[in-house]
Write an enzyme that holds these catalytic residues in place. Structure first.
Site, short mmCIF file in Angstrom:
data_model
loop_
_atom_site.label_atom_id
_atom_site.label_comp_id
_atom_site.label_asym_id
_atom_site.label_seq_id
_atom_site.Cartn_x
_atom_site.Cartn_y
_atom_site.Cartn_z
N CYS A 53 0.83 -1.20 0.00
CA CYS A 53 0.00 0.00 0.00
C CYS A 53 0.87 1.26 0.00
CB CYS A 53 -0.89 0.00 1.23
SG CYS A 53 0.05 0.09 2.77
N ALA A 56 3.19 1.59 2.89
CA ALA A 56 4.37 0.72 2.77
C ALA A 56 5.44 1.41 1.93
CB ALA A 56 3.98 -0.62 2.15
N ARG A 87 12.68 -5.28 6.18
CA ARG A 87 13.23 -5.01 4.85
C ARG A 87 14.75 -5.15 4.82
NH1 ARG A 87 13.48 0.26 2.39
NH2 ARG A 87 13.52 0.22 0.12
N HIS A 188 5.89 6.19 -2.50
CA HIS A 188 7.21 6.71 -2.90
C HIS A 188 7.08 8.18 -3.28
CE1 HIS A 188 7.96 2.41 -4.68
NE2 HIS A 188 8.23 2.43 -3.38
FE1 CFM Z 1 13.06 0.18 -5.74
FE2 CFM Z 1 12.46 -2.18 -5.97
FE3 CFM Z 1 11.13 -0.53 -4.35
FE4 CFM Z 1 13.71 -1.19 -3.77
FE5 CFM Z 1 12.64 -3.13 -2.26
FE6 CFM Z 1 11.43 -4.07 -4.42
FE7 CFM Z 1 10.09 -2.48 -2.78
MO1 CFM Z 1 10.70 -4.90 -2.03
S1 CFM Z 1 14.45 -1.54 -5.72
S2 CFM Z 1 12.72 0.64 -3.64
S3 CFM Z 1 14.52 -2.05 -1.97
S4 CFM Z 1 11.17 -0.63 -6.45
S5 CFM Z 1 12.71 -5.06 -3.08
S6 CFM Z 1 12.00 -4.16 -6.61
S7 CFM Z 1 9.42 -4.18 -3.82
S8 CFM Z 1 11.00 -2.91 -0.93
S9 CFM Z 1 9.26 -0.57 -3.19
#
Ligand code: CFM
Length: 532
Positions: A53, A56, A87, A188
């Site tokens: 979500c 997260a 994580r 993000h």
């Molecule tokens: Fe970038 Fe990723 Fe992500 Fe990532 Fe991650 Fe991920 Fe994620 Mo899990 S590189 S930041 S450290 S998009 S592994 S493939 S899904 S936490 S949001």
């Protein structure tokens, strides 16, 4: 995969679902000029997605790793608990941050109860901030909102502002309620916006004598990846100003604008800040990939080209030669076992592409690659951004409309200490400010899939029989029950680093172990069993 196999995979779906899912799956055909894929749209209700979500993406991914802030989760305890320590983003003390100023191991939450939902949680939050300040004396605090906070209308901004005045430390509030978007990708963006608006640029200005100061954006130090990248860059002669946000401190983030160049590792989670820093300060950015020996080589060479300094180019080649001489003999041994094997990579928004390179170093081919929550530009390249449809969900997240900073903006060539002509020449050799996405690295017949689910995964495993599946914890054991080894590519299970040179060896060892353990001989896939 053939069109026919895809048809079999989707035939179980009702018409409307079939029509929707078809747009999220593309069989790569290099003869077609621009293949499209649908992405960053709502998951169909009833389909169990692997996505997270918005909370997260904001708290768990971008904000959480900042080590010298206490991160308060305003909401029921479950949201805090599940974003706590899982994580594997590592942090350690350094010259600026003593051990007692690192709060990464804490899980801090207002633990909202029914009465808070009914009567409001602002007072409880304000009290929590006071307690945190009194107990830990942190340099700064973040507050991240979970779903109920937005539903009952607690004014996080007002609580944060009043507490900031009361305590004299920076308190950032993030309205990253889980429902704010279709996945963690929305979080993000929310995190990027606030960090850009309130943190970056508030520290001292750059020392003009610093020539090789770089930021690594979108690197979260999972399993110590960031430290390995920093080691390599340091050996060449670069100084890493800040890793955003792996093992970072708020002090480093405040002076992010000092760097000569921004590197972007994870495009999905941080491209907003890279772009906004270019607009506001003029700092150019380069997409890199430090996963895989060939990819590291390419990234280091492109980075050296950006600075155009002969000494730096020479040192880059020396470090590449030294490190490859050390690791290639080991990789060659593992390659004997891995050669010719196939894999699926299904991870969040960047790694499915990044790991293709490391797997190719080992002689393996990725036959199915997918993202949980990436956008079309992560698949097809940034040139598609202007043509991406804005829908009700993406409209939810405000865009910051920045302009060049009156005092701090400088043209890109000034940041890189060179003439405009030289900069233009470099721009012809490396593509600054661009990411080409995953498609150019894929071959005919390979599958690109967005927001894949267990039904589709199972069908593809049955038909394509991969030797290894890379995914998350929700897929891992399910895949293993089908008799196929699976590795977590989010937290690396318990391993890492996987980036850089040391990382390549760790990865090769771990996947060779995963594929060769005799246990797989004892597992029979359900479809191989004779039904009585
Ligand atoms: Fe970038 Fe990723 Fe992500 Fe990532 Fe991650 Fe991920 Fe994620 Mo899990 S590189 S930041 S450290 S998009 S592994 S493939 S899904 S936490 S949001």
């Amino acid at each position: 995969m053939s069109e026919e196999t895809m048809g079999d995979m989707l035939e179980k779906y009702p018409d409307k679902v079939l029509k929707n899912r078809k747009k999220h799956i593309t069989i790569v055909d290099t003869n077609q000029a621009c293949q499209q894929i649908e992405a960053n749209t709502r998951t169909i209700p009833g389909i169990i997605t692997q996505r997270g979500c918005a909370y997260a993406g904001c708290k768990g991914v971008v904000v959480g790793p900042i080590k010298d802030m206490v991160h308060i989760v305003h909401g029921p305890i479950g949201c805090a608990f599940y974003a706590w320590g899982t994580r594997r983003n590592k942090a350690r003390a350094d010259d600026n941050t003593p051990p007692d100023k690192i709060y990464s191991s804490l899980c801090v939450s207002t633990d909202m109860q029914e009465s808070d939902i009914v009567f409001g949680g602002e007072k409880k939050l304000a009290k929590m901030i006071d307690e945190v300040v009194e107990t830990f004396h942190p340099r700064a605090i973040s507050i991240c909102a979970t779903c109920p906070v937005g539903l009952i209308g607690d004014d996080l901004g007002a609580v944060a502002k009043a507490a900031q005045e009361r305590h004299g430390i920076q308190i950032l509030s993030f309205n990253c309620e889980g429902y704010k978007g279709v996945s963690q990708s929305a979080g993000h963006h929310i995190a990027n916006n606030n960090i850009m608006e309130y943190v970056i640029g508030t520290g001292p200005d750059r020392d003009p004598d610093e020539k090789y100061l770089i930021n690594i954006l979108g690197e979260y130090n999972i399993g110590a990846d960031g430290w390995e990248i920093e080691r390599i860059l340091g050996d060449i002669g670069y100084k890493v100003n800040c890793i955003l946000t792996g093992d970072s401190s708020i002090l480093n983030i405040r002076k992010l604008h000092q760097a000569n160049l921004n590197l972007v590792q994870c495009h999905r989670s941080i491209n907003y800040i890279a772009e906004m820093m270019e607009t506001k300060y003029g700092i150019p950015w380069l997409k890199v990939n430090f996963i895989g020996i060939e990819a590291v080589r390419r990234s280091l060479r492109e980075l050296a080209i950006c600075f155009g300094d002969e000494d730096l180019i020479r040192r880059t080649e020396e470090v590449i030669a030294r490190e490859e001489a050390r690791v290639m003999p080991v990789i060659e041994q593992y390659r004997k076992i891995c050669e010719g094997k196939t894999a699926f990579t299904f991870v969040g928004g960047s790694r499915s592409h990044h790991y293709m390179h490391l797997l190719r170093d080992l002689g393996m081919e990725v036959v199915v690659a997918g993202y949980e929550f990436a956008h079309r530009d992560d698949y097809e390249g940034r040139q598609v951004i202007p043509s991406i449809k804005v829908d009700a969900d993406s409209k939810n997240i405000p865009e910051l409309h920045l302009t060049p900073d009156a005092e701090k903006f400088q043209e890109a060539h000034v940041h890189l200490n060179m003439s405009k002509e030289k900069y233009e020449d470099i721009n012809k050799k490396v593509q600054l400010g661009y990411y080409e996405g995953m498609i150019p690295d894929m071959k005919d017949g390979e599958v690109m899939i967005d927001d894949c689910n267990h039904h589709e995964l199972e069908k593809m495993i049955k038909v394509l029989k991969p030797d290894l599946v890379f995914a998350g914890v929700r897929d891992k054991y399910y895949v293993q029950k089908l008799g196929v080894p699976a590795k977590q590519l989010h937290s690396y299970d318990y391993s890492g680093p996987y980036a850089g040179y040391d990382g390549a060896i760790n990865f090769a060892r771990d996947i060779t172990n995963a594929m060769t353990t005799p246990v797989w001989k004892l597992v029979t896939a359900p479809w191989e069993k004779q039904i009585q």
